[in-house]
Design a protein around this motif. Structure first.
Motif, PDB file in Angstrom:
ATOM      1  N   ALA A   1      26.739  55.621 -29.502  1.00  0.00           N
ATOM      2  CA  ALA A   1      26.239  56.998 -29.573  1.00  0.00           C
ATOM      3  C   ALA A   1      27.375  57.969 -29.880  1.00  0.00           C
ATOM      4  O   ALA A   1      27.219  58.894 -30.700  1.00  0.00           O
ATOM      5  CB  ALA A   1      25.566  57.378 -28.255  1.00  0.00           C
ATOM      6  N   ALA A   2      28.534  57.763 -29.252  1.00  0.00           N
ATOM      7  CA  ALA A   2      29.675  58.647 -29.481  1.00  0.00           C
ATOM      8  C   ALA A   2      30.173  58.536 -30.923  1.00  0.00           C
ATOM      9  O   ALA A   2      30.464  59.542 -31.582  1.00  0.00           O
ATOM     10  CB  ALA A   2      30.803  58.307 -28.510  1.00  0.00           C
ATOM     11  N   ILE A   3      30.286  57.308 -31.412  1.00  0.00           N
ATOM     12  CA  ILE A   3      30.775  57.088 -32.781  1.00  0.00           C
ATOM     13  C   ILE A   3      29.870  57.766 -33.796  1.00  0.00           C
ATOM     14  O   ILE A   3      30.323  58.494 -34.690  1.00  0.00           O
ATOM     15  CB  ILE A   3      30.890  55.582 -33.071  1.00  0.00           C
ATOM     16  N   PHE A   4      28.557  57.564 -33.648  1.00  0.00           N
ATOM     17  CA  PHE A   4      27.640  58.080 -34.666  1.00  0.00           C
ATOM     18  C   PHE A   4      27.228  59.530 -34.418  1.00  0.00           C
ATOM     19  O   PHE A   4      26.505  60.110 -35.233  1.00  0.00           O
ATOM     20  CB  PHE A   4      26.435  57.157 -34.792  1.00  0.00           C
ATOM     21  N   ALA A   5      27.715  60.102 -33.336  1.00  0.00           N
ATOM     22  CA  ALA A   5      27.562  61.541 -33.150  1.00  0.00           C
ATOM     23  C   ALA A   5      28.684  62.303 -33.841  1.00  0.00           C
ATOM     24  O   ALA A   5      28.599  63.518 -34.015  1.00  0.00           O
ATOM     25  CB  ALA A   5      27.562  61.885 -31.655  1.00  0.00           C
ATOM     26  N   VAL A   6      29.733  61.584 -34.254  1.00  0.00           N
ATOM     27  CA  VAL A   6      30.910  62.239 -34.835  1.00  0.00           C
ATOM     28  C   VAL A   6      31.184  61.809 -36.271  1.00  0.00           C
ATOM     29  O   VAL A   6      31.253  62.630 -37.186  1.00  0.00           O
ATOM     30  CB  VAL A   6      32.163  61.977 -33.959  1.00  0.00           C
TER      31      VAL A   6
END
Length: 437
Positions: free
Chosen positions: A102-107
């Motif tokens: 989630a963190a990777i694909f939020a950025v």
């Protein structure tokens, strides 16, 4: 799923893929080979649950496509692994895995967010906090993916804002669009600037549309098919407002995904435009080799080692063109990285999601690069920003085990994109412009 079953049936389980597969090289585990993963996919399609340990073996695949090159039966493993990763899960991943994704694909798919993230990262680099975190006691308390992100982070760069049109120098030979990318634009803006200059020097009007977003490559290669399709449609719309002969890409992973847009947007209202767009996509080396040179190449007395980015060599089949372009530069000597083109472990966001395996592959690649340095190489040339980050980090790693062959030889070799080397020759720059550390 029926389409995937037909693709899986093409595999005759001959085993030619085994020695080509980096994860099989690491562990010697049948289920971590393409043949083994296809067997697991077939079991799921016949009713088995998509849960651990099946999911673990699928997640461990780099998606490097070396098996596609090695396969004598023409198995489309790229479509198989992308399709399998898009299956709904019978058992969710762990909380930590879901948070990491989630963190990777939020950025990463959002250039502006990536730019914001870079601010504290660069502050940490300037103050040395990043080294304290990755090599001190704090490191043991951080998630492996967070440690990997800090280790891979490049040094600060000055932003470069390119105009919407870079006019051709001399008679116009073509009009091309240029992808600026996400990681490339933020961490390697000099590569985009060099790409625009060499295209203009070769007689191209270079159109760089404002409002470009992520091409969707990271999402596509990680099983987020709907997200990838949406990002692809948006990018097609942006470039659809321009009249260009080709869309030139200087990042291997992006180019590979963009050439698949016809299939990726299938069934959407913009499918026809997506297929037309995909037909125009060219890697910068591929495009320049087809176009032929008109700009003068000045001597560049330098020995360079060329690294095959997986999504350029295996996924796009572009191997000879970059080597030919480099070899045509007067005074430049080209040597090979003698590891048979094995993946460096970057593989999109693989080095953040599978950091241990990725790092072992990175250290192996670093050993091969050092061997090329022993043969006289002063510069490593790559065609993908992820590879550049991964290999640079592995070459400069100061935490390799004492019994590792690289423990007493951590010399860093600078890494440049193919476009930067061509640009240096066309502009008549000295080798020091490329090999400064």
């Amino acid at each position: 799923m029926a389409d995937l079953r037909e693709l899986a049936d093409d595999c005759v389980h001959c085993g030619f893929c085994l020695p080509a597969c980096p994860t099989y090289q690491l562990w010697g585990e049948e289920m971590d080979s393409p043949r083994g993963r296809i067997h697991l996919m077939t079991q799921v399609m016949e009713g088995a649950a998509l849960a651990d340990p099946v999911l673990e073996h699928l997640d461990r695949c780099l998606g490097c496509m070396a098996c596609v090159t090695a396969c004598p039966s023409g198995v489309q493993y790229d479509r198989l692994i992308e399709g399998a990763r898009a299956w709904p899960l019978d058992q969710p991943r762990s909380v930590s895995q879901r948070l990491a994704r989630a963190a990777i694909f939020a950025v990463f798919p959002y250039p502006r967010r990536l730019r914001v993230l870079a601010v504290p990262l660069r502050a940490a680099q300037r103050t040395g906090v990043d080294r304290l975190i990755t090599r001190g006691r704090i490191a043991r308390r951080l998630p492996a993916g967070a440690r990997a992100a800090l280790r891979l982070a490049p040094p600060p760069t000055r932003p470069i804002r390119l105009p919407e049109l870079v006019p051709a120098r001399g008679p116009r030979r073509a009009v091309v669009g240029m992808l600026t990318g996400c990681v490339q634009a933020e961490f390697f803006p000099q590569v985009n600037a060099a790409t625009a200059r060499i295209l203009a020097a070769e007689g191209c009007d270079v159109v760089i549309p404002r409002g470009q977003g992520c091409c969707g490559a990271l999402s596509l290669h990680t099983g987020r098919a709907d997200e990838a399709s949406s990002l692809a449609s948006d990018l097609v719309d942006v470039f659809g407002r321009t009249a260009v002969d080709a869309v030139v890409v200087n990042a291997a992973g992006c180019g590979s995904a963009m050439k698949e847009y016809g299939d990726l947007v299938a069934g959407r209202s913009g499918e026809t435009a997506g297929r037309r767009f995909a037909g125009k996509v060219r890697d910068v080396a591929e495009f320049l080799a087809d176009l032929g040179p008109v700009a003068r190449r000045h001597p560049l007395p330098l020995t360079v080692a060329y690294h095959d980015a997986c999504h350029l060599a295996h996924a796009q089949g572009v191997r000879d063109q970059p080597r030919a372009l480099l070899a045509a530069i007067p005074g430049l000597r080209l040597v090979e990285v003698g590891d048979g083109g094995t993946c460096c472990g970057s593989a999109g966001v693989y080095n953040l999601l599978q950091p241990e395996a990725a790092w072992e592959l990175g250290l192996r690649k670093a050993d091969a690069v050092r061997a090329a340095a022993a043969a006289g190489a002063e510069l490593l040339v790559s065609a993908n920003p992820g590879c550049s980050l991964q290999i640079t980090a592995a070459l400069g790693d100061a935490s390799v085990p004492k019994n590792h062959p690289a423990a007493h030889n951590r010399a860093v070799m600078p890494v440049a994109n193919t476009a930067e080397v061509l640009d240096a020759s066309i502009r008549g720059l000295a080798p020091t412009a490329l090999v400064k550390l």
